[in-house]
Design an enzyme around this catalytic site. Structure first.
Site, PDB file in Angstrom:
ATOM      1  N   SER A   1       2.418  -4.921  -5.225  1.00 20.42           N
ATOM      2  CA  SER A   1       2.800  -3.936  -6.243  1.00 20.42           C
ATOM      3  C   SER A   1       4.259  -3.505  -6.151  1.00 20.42           C
ATOM      4  O   SER A   1       4.743  -2.806  -7.038  1.00 20.42           O
ATOM      5  CB  SER A   1       1.904  -2.698  -6.147  1.00 20.42           C
ATOM      6  OG  SER A   1       2.083  -2.061  -4.901  1.00 20.42           O
TER       7      SER A   1
ATOM      8  N   LYS B   1      -1.055   6.839  -6.681  1.00 19.95           N
ATOM      9  CA  LYS B   1       0.393   6.619  -6.793  1.00 19.95           C
ATOM     10  C   LYS B   1       1.032   7.644  -7.727  1.00 19.95           C
ATOM     11  O   LYS B   1       2.118   8.179  -7.447  1.00 19.95           O
ATOM     12  CB  LYS B   1       0.671   5.203  -7.288  1.00 19.95           C
ATOM     13  CG  LYS B   1       0.291   4.120  -6.278  1.00 19.95           C
ATOM     14  CD  LYS B   1       0.496   2.726  -6.837  1.00 19.95           C
ATOM     15  CE  LYS B   1       0.132   1.651  -5.807  1.00 19.95           C
ATOM     16  NZ  LYS B   1       0.299   0.289  -6.317  1.00 19.95           N
TER      17      LYS B   1
END
Length: 806
Positions: free
Chosen positions: A691, A734
């Protein structure tokens, strides 16, 4: 004691037919001709007879046995009619007035009629002559009787040694039969029949039958004694000592009452509503227990096993609280937020209300530390009205911890599942398995494999514990597991659980939790009240922002406790004035300087630095990815303890930059005399995953173009060599991490747009989201200005020159 002088008796032949003799009835005994035996005389008529012996023509009396020993004044019908004429050898008078006689049997007599009843009984008697027998059969019978009698004498050490010689000295079969019969251990009725038997052969046969029976009894006794000696062998000393100990305890009044204890176990088995198989096993073990010595090791093992069977709940259950509104009220009272978990519990209750035999759910609460997973399990049990039991699986690496040890091992016990059921006392507790992701395994087995049966609704109704060895029904138990990360959980085990993710709390949720739960709890634990201390919302927000940075609220609780402890010290010193904690100066007094400040703007003030988002076992984090360029030979160096996947993402980002260098105004030969270095700070922490691809790409473009990355933007996404941005996981964590760090703009892959539904609305409203599917969109949103592409003629000039040279 005085001895009574007895006059000389008249010869035996004077006792003729029709003679009349005094009668002495005797109880529980029979006198045979030729036998000498003592008798105690105490009844009034019997004493009168003995005292009148001096006046008799000779010391000869008639002895007849009583049919019923309870009769005190027997008559004609109360006596056996065949008895024995006896000579009184000696009479001893006791101080009580009673006599002890020594009588010698003379000959058989028959009782004809009673002629006198007072002061003692007299009767007319008839002498019974014994027929003369000297044939071979009588001699053979006598020999058999003599042999068996000798065998009996050998088996009875209490008899004198002269008994065998006496047997050999008697030749007449009738006399031999009478001698043996007189010493037989037989009932009075049988001995009276022998006295009545005049025929010698028939009498010898009867005595042989009785003697043979006694011989068999003696042989059996001898065999039993030898068996007992063999069995006792090594344990004889221990057995004797334990018997002595038992006797001592009884004397002291400390008897354990083991037999009564076993009877109590039998009652418990009858009262406990055991399943058929468990009841059969319990009764079998109790039967074994009754045959064991109390002090043996096996006795303790079997007794402990029975206690476990009877202590387990087999049918007892607590009724569920099926009022959904009340359950929701309890859950909201204990925990703020966590709507997904609460919704699932209420769904289970609704189905249970409609279908009573619904099996318990098997849930797994997945989330970072400190978000309330364990306390949520306790709250669920309280709301349902069920018992709660928790076991910690962290560090467990032995299968026996789940299934128990077999009873062949010393100190064996059931596993934690059965132990937990015993402690809870019901068949439907809430059973929490904490830290299921931290189970270990080694040569002793894999506990996670043992949990497959426990957590499978199709199998756990017949759970088999190694110690118990009886199927136990776990289908009514509500199992709740907790974990920080799902990856370490084996796939078959993960497949059996319904995973409910609990992400970190938002700033607003932390403030509400601190206000509703943490602050009142800590005030109570430190002996203060709200009158002593007031902590404003502004102070709590400052603690959340500058003294903690976590997904849960554990550090927040510790910092709140530190403030309260500081106030408690002042109160204890006598300063009772009310205090108000409101601003940074107030907090500085108790907590010191702020531990966390926003470093995003400072970090991204230079080119080649971009802010990424990561997801860890403790929640979401922000990552600063730094890129620099130096003189070299075109190498790419990666540092920061990166995993293989992250290294490959860096290679892919560099390859895409080289492929599209002209588009971003980067010379194509930028690597010929340069090395690139990508570093991700916090080097002590391992990092991996795809990511960070877009972040490394953005940092490289910023470095090579000289255009800075916006300081308020963070990004996440996987990249491909074709310039596409692929979706990633952990979006909610996140986004919450970016919100905590003060980020305002977030770049997410287009295909992660639906994941924003799980993010709290107040967080979404405070952030600006950009959804991207191509690399160009990332640069447009992340860089302060878009780099200018190199004109086509400049970009194509060098390749043409290369073609000309070739």
């Amino acid at each position: 004691m005085t001895e009574k002088k007895i006059p000389p008796a008249r010869p035996e032949e004077e006792v003729t037919f029709g003679d009349e003799l005094p009668v002495l009835p005797i109880r529980n005994a029979v006198l045979f001709p030729g036998a000498v035996a003592p008798f105690d005389v105490g009844r009034e008529k019997s004493v009168a007879l003995v005292e009148d012996v001096d006046n008799l023509p000779g010391p000869v009396i008639a002895i007849f046995a009583q049919r019923d020993p309870q009769t005190d004044d027997p008559g004609y019908e109360d006596l056996y009619h065949v008895g024995c004429a006896a000579r009184v050898l000696k009479a001893l008078k006791h101080s009580s007035g009673n006599y002890s006689l020594i009588l010698q049997g003379l000959t058989r007599i028959r009782l004809e009629s009673v002629t006198q009843t007072a002061p003692y009984m007299r009767a007319r008697i008839r002498k019974l002559d014994e027929p003369h027998t000297e044939d071979v059969e009588a001699e053979a019978l006598a020999m058999s009787l003599r042999d068996i009698a000798k065998q009996v004498i050998q088996l009875m050490p209490e008899l004198p040694r002269e008994a065998g010689s006496l047997i050999d000295s008697i030749q007449a079969p009738g006399a031999l039969a009478d001698l043996v019969a007189a010493n037989l251990d037989a009932p009075v009725e049988e001995k009276a029949q022998l006295v009545e038997t005049i025929d010698v052969k028939e009498r010898v046969r009867k005595v042989l039958r009785l003697l043979t029976r006694q011989l068999e009894i003696l042989k059996m006794r001898e065999r039993i004694n030898s068996q007992i000696k063999e069995e006792m062998g090594k344990n004889q000393r221990e057995y004797v000592l334990r018997q002595q100990l038992k006797a001592i305890k009884e004397e002291l009044g400390e008897d354990d009452g083991d037999q009564g204890d076993l009877d109590g176990l039998e009652e418990r088995i009858a009262k406990t509503n055991l399943p058929q198989e468990a009841e059969t096993v319990a009764k079998k073990q109790l039967k074994r227990l009754r045959t064991m010595q109390v002090g043996s090791a096996e006795y303790t093992v079997v007794r402990t096993y029975l206690d476990w069977i009877l202590d387990l709940p087999w049918t007892h259950s607590t009724p569920d609280n099926l009022e959904i509104a009340k359950v929701r009220e309890v859950l909201d009272e204990d925990h703020y937020g966590l709507e997904k978990v609460k919704k699932r519990i209420l769904e289970y209750l609704a189905v249970r209300k409609l279908k009573q035999d619904k099996k318990g759910p098997i849930l797994c609460l997945l989330g970072p530390p400190g978000v309330g997973k364990t306390s949520l399990g306790r709250s669920i049990a309280r709301s349902l009205g069920r018992k709660f039991h928790r076991i910690s699986l962290g560090g467990v690496h032995d299968e026996a911890a789940i299934r128990g040890h077999r009873r062949t091992y010393v100190g064996a016990l059931p596993g934690q599942i059965i132990q937990g059921m015993k402690k809870s006392g019901t068949v439907n507790p809430v059973f929490m398995m904490d830290e299921i992701d931290k189970i270990g395994h080694d040569f002793r087995g894999d506990p996670s494999a043992a949990l497959l049966e426990v957590l499978d609704p199709e199998q756990n109704n017949t759970f088999a514990d190694h110690y118990l060895e009886i199927p136990y029904d776990l289908s009514n138990v509500m199992f709740i597991a907790t974990a920080n990360v799902a990856d370490p959980i084996p796939p078959p085990l993960r497949d059996r659980m319904e995973i409910l993710e609990i992400p970190g709390y938002t700033r607003r949720e932390k403030l509400a939790i601190a206000r509703r739960h943490l602050l009142p709890k800590q005030l109570s634990e430190h002996g203060l009240t709200e009158q002593n201390l007031e902590v404003t919302d502004q102070a709590l927000e400052l603690i959340i922002d500058h003294y903690t940075r976590e997904a849960g609220v554990r550090s927040l609780e510790r910092q709140v406790a530190a403030v309260i402890r500081g106030v408690a010290v002042k109160v204890a010193e006598g300063d009772d004035k009310a205090r108000r904690v409101d601003n940074e100066d107030d907090l500085h007094e108790f907590l010191g300087a702020p531990k966390y400040t926003s470093e995003v703007a400072e970090r991204t003030a230079e080119t080649g630095v971009a802010t990424g988002l990561a997801w860890t076992s403790v929640g979401g984090e922000i990552l600063f990815i730094e890129a620099t360029r130096m003189y070299g030979t075109g190498k790419l160096q990666l540092t920061g303890q990166l995993g293989d996947v992250m290294k490959e993402s860096a290679q892919a980002a560099l390859s895409f930059v080289r492929t599209n260098a002209e588009r971003y105004g980067i010379p194509k030969d930028f690597l010929e005399k340069s090395d690139l270095h990508i570093h991700i700070p916090a080097g002590a922490m391992p990092k991996d995953g795809p990511s960070a691809g877009v972040t490394m790409f953005t940092a490289l473009v910023s470095l090579l173009t000289g255009v800075k990355v916006r300081h308020d933007v963070a990004m996440t996404g996987e990249i491909t060599l074709r310039g596409r941005v692929l979706p990633i996981g952990g979006v909610k964590e996140k986004v919450l991490a970016a919100h905590r760090a003060g980020i305002k703009r977030i770049l997410l892959p287009e295909r992660n747009r639906p994941d924003l539904e799980e993010v709290p609305k107040e967080v979404v409203d405070e952030l600006q989201f950009f959804f991207v599917s191509r690399m160009e969109q990332v640069l447009e949103a992340a860089l302060e200005s878009m780099p200018q592409a190199i004109p086509a003629e400049e970009a194509s000039a060098e390749p043409k020159a290369e073609v000309a040279r070739n």
